[in-house]
Design an enzyme around this catalytic site. Structure first.
Site, PDB file in Angstrom:
ATOM      1  N   LYS A  11       0.823  -1.211   0.000  1.00  0.00           N
ATOM      2  CA  LYS A  11       0.000   0.000   0.000  1.00  0.00           C
ATOM      3  C   LYS A  11       0.865   1.272   0.000  1.00  0.00           C
ATOM      4  O   LYS A  11       2.071   1.213   0.271  1.00  0.00           O
ATOM      5  CB  LYS A  11      -0.939  -0.048   1.208  1.00  0.00           C
ATOM      6  CG  LYS A  11      -1.927  -1.221   1.142  1.00  0.00           C
ATOM      7  CD  LYS A  11      -2.919  -1.160   2.293  1.00  0.00           C
ATOM      8  CE  LYS A  11      -3.896  -2.328   2.219  1.00  0.00           C
ATOM      9  NZ  LYS A  11      -4.937  -2.237   3.276  1.00  0.00           N
ATOM     10  N   PHE A  59     -15.568   4.327   6.692  1.00  0.00           N
ATOM     11  CA  PHE A  59     -14.199   4.712   6.293  1.00  0.00           C
ATOM     12  C   PHE A  59     -13.965   4.609   4.788  1.00  0.00           C
ATOM     13  O   PHE A  59     -12.856   4.818   4.314  1.00  0.00           O
ATOM     14  CB  PHE A  59     -13.164   3.883   7.058  1.00  0.00           C
ATOM     15  CG  PHE A  59     -13.296   2.379   6.893  1.00  0.00           C
ATOM     16  CD1 PHE A  59     -12.796   1.743   5.761  1.00  0.00           C
ATOM     17  CD2 PHE A  59     -13.908   1.608   7.875  1.00  0.00           C
ATOM     18  CE1 PHE A  59     -12.904   0.362   5.609  1.00  0.00           C
ATOM     19  CE2 PHE A  59     -14.025   0.222   7.730  1.00  0.00           C
ATOM     20  CZ  PHE A  59     -13.525  -0.401   6.589  1.00  0.00           C
ATOM     21  N   ARG A  87      -2.238 -14.442   4.841  1.00  0.00           N
ATOM     22  CA  ARG A  87      -2.929 -13.653   5.879  1.00  0.00           C
ATOM     23  C   ARG A  87      -2.173 -13.762   7.210  1.00  0.00           C
ATOM     24  O   ARG A  87      -2.104 -12.811   7.983  1.00  0.00           O
ATOM     25  CB  ARG A  87      -4.379 -14.116   6.047  1.00  0.00           C
ATOM     26  CG  ARG A  87      -5.254 -13.914   4.821  1.00  0.00           C
ATOM     27  CD  ARG A  87      -5.716 -12.498   4.611  1.00  0.00           C
ATOM     28  NE  ARG A  87      -6.613 -12.021   5.638  1.00  0.00           N
ATOM     29  CZ  ARG A  87      -7.333 -10.904   5.535  1.00  0.00           C
ATOM     30  NH1 ARG A  87      -7.250 -10.140   4.436  1.00  0.00           N
ATOM     31  NH2 ARG A  87      -8.112 -10.515   6.503  1.00  0.00           N
ATOM     32  N   THR A  93      -5.494  -6.686  10.740  1.00  0.00           N
ATOM     33  CA  THR A  93      -5.781  -5.418  10.052  1.00  0.00           C
ATOM     34  C   THR A  93      -5.223  -4.231  10.834  1.00  0.00           C
ATOM     35  O   THR A  93      -4.590  -3.337  10.267  1.00  0.00           O
ATOM     36  CB  THR A  93      -7.312  -5.241   9.899  1.00  0.00           C
ATOM     37  OG1 THR A  93      -7.859  -6.425   9.312  1.00  0.00           O
ATOM     38  CG2 THR A  93      -7.639  -4.033   9.045  1.00  0.00           C
ATOM     39  N   ARG A 104       2.612  -6.391   9.010  1.00  0.00           N
ATOM     40  CA  ARG A 104       1.919  -5.201   9.530  1.00  0.00           C
ATOM     41  C   ARG A 104       2.492  -4.756  10.872  1.00  0.00           C
ATOM     42  O   ARG A 104       2.567  -3.559  11.159  1.00  0.00           O
ATOM     43  CB  ARG A 104       0.420  -5.475   9.623  1.00  0.00           C
ATOM     44  CG  ARG A 104      -0.255  -5.364   8.246  1.00  0.00           C
ATOM     45  CD  ARG A 104      -1.678  -5.852   8.267  1.00  0.00           C
ATOM     46  NE  ARG A 104      -2.409  -5.491   7.050  1.00  0.00           N
ATOM     47  CZ  ARG A 104      -3.572  -6.048   6.703  1.00  0.00           C
ATOM     48  NH1 ARG A 104      -4.116  -6.966   7.472  1.00  0.00           N
ATOM     49  NH2 ARG A 104      -4.174  -5.675   5.597  1.00  0.00           N
ATOM     50  N   ASN A 114      -2.040   0.412   6.544  1.00  0.00           N
ATOM     51  CA  ASN A 114      -1.532  -0.818   7.168  1.00  0.00           C
ATOM     52  C   ASN A 114      -0.638  -1.649   6.229  1.00  0.00           C
ATOM     53  O   ASN A 114      -0.596  -2.865   6.306  1.00  0.00           O
ATOM     54  CB  ASN A 114      -2.674  -1.642   7.771  1.00  0.00           C
ATOM     55  CG  ASN A 114      -3.697  -2.072   6.739  1.00  0.00           C
ATOM     56  OD1 ASN A 114      -3.550  -1.779   5.562  1.00  0.00           O
ATOM     57  ND2 ASN A 114      -4.720  -2.776   7.175  1.00  0.00           N
ATOM     58  N   HIS A 117      -2.001  -5.468   1.592  1.00  0.00           N
ATOM     59  CA  HIS A 117      -3.284  -6.159   1.450  1.00  0.00           C
ATOM     60  C   HIS A 117      -3.032  -7.637   1.178  1.00  0.00           C
ATOM     61  O   HIS A 117      -2.058  -7.992   0.527  1.00  0.00           O
ATOM     62  CB  HIS A 117      -4.059  -5.564   0.267  1.00  0.00           C
ATOM     63  CG  HIS A 117      -5.171  -6.443  -0.227  1.00  0.00           C
ATOM     64  ND1 HIS A 117      -6.391  -6.514   0.390  1.00  0.00           N
ATOM     65  CD2 HIS A 117      -5.235  -7.306  -1.271  1.00  0.00           C
ATOM     66  CE1 HIS A 117      -7.163  -7.387  -0.249  1.00  0.00           C
ATOM     67  NE2 HIS A 117      -6.485  -7.884  -1.262  1.00  0.00           N
TER      68      HIS A 117
END
Ligand code: GTP
Ligand code: MG
Length: 139
Positions: A11, A59, A87, A93, A104, A114, A117
């Site tokens: 990100k 959001f 994951r 998250t 993360r 964060n 993805h």
């Protein structure tokens, strides 16, 4: 093969902070093969399409702005049990809840910014991979 691929995207916060190389290294060291990878900016509209499942969330507008605020690096990854294992590698998250050693925990700045993805199902991995890459780009 179904079940062996996932989709990921580094990100804008992590790309801008110069952490994309370190994150790619963690991904490869965890045993994922990078099938496809590129770097570019999303328009706010395209970012909105990508996260359309969240369009009723409070959001959503902030998320569209954030995801179009800088360069992103979408990629398709391959490994046995790719979706679930990836994951696990990225962590929760909210980085405040992410386990030590996860991407993360190390690189996310906030619940929104964060760092990365990861698809949440085989079905979404295929949809999201096809959103960014043509069939010819998926080796
Ligand atoms: P992705 O892998 O990016 O899909 O994250 P996720 O599956 O861990 O979380 P989810 O799909 O629920 O949310 C998608 C993205 O929206 C998150 O990764 C965050 O960037 C953002 N997000 C989620 N919850 C919040 C929130 O409460 N506030 C804000 N500002 N952003 C959020
Ligand atoms: Mg999600």
């Amino acid at each position: 093969m179904a079940g062996n691929r996932t989709f990921s995207m580094i990100k804008p916060d992590a790309v801008a902070a110069g952490n994309s190389g370190a994150i790619l290294k963690m991904i490869e060291e965890a045993g994922f093969r990078i099938v496809a990878l590129k770097k570019f900016k999303l328009s706010e509209e395209r970012a909105g399409q990508f996260y359309e499942v969240h369009k009723e969330r409070p959001f959503y507008n902030d998320l569209k702005k954030y995801m179009s605020s800088g360069f992103i690096m979408p990629m398709i990854l391959e490994k046995e049990n790719a979706v679930a294992d990836f994951r696990k590698l990225i962590g929760a998250t909210n980085p405040a809840n992410a386990e030590d050693g996860t991407i993360r925990k190390l690189y996310a700045k906030s619940i929104e910014a964060n760092a990365i993805h990861g698809s949440d199902s085989d079905e979404n991995a295929a949809i999201e991979g096809n959103f960014f890459f043509s069939g010819l780009e998926q080796f």
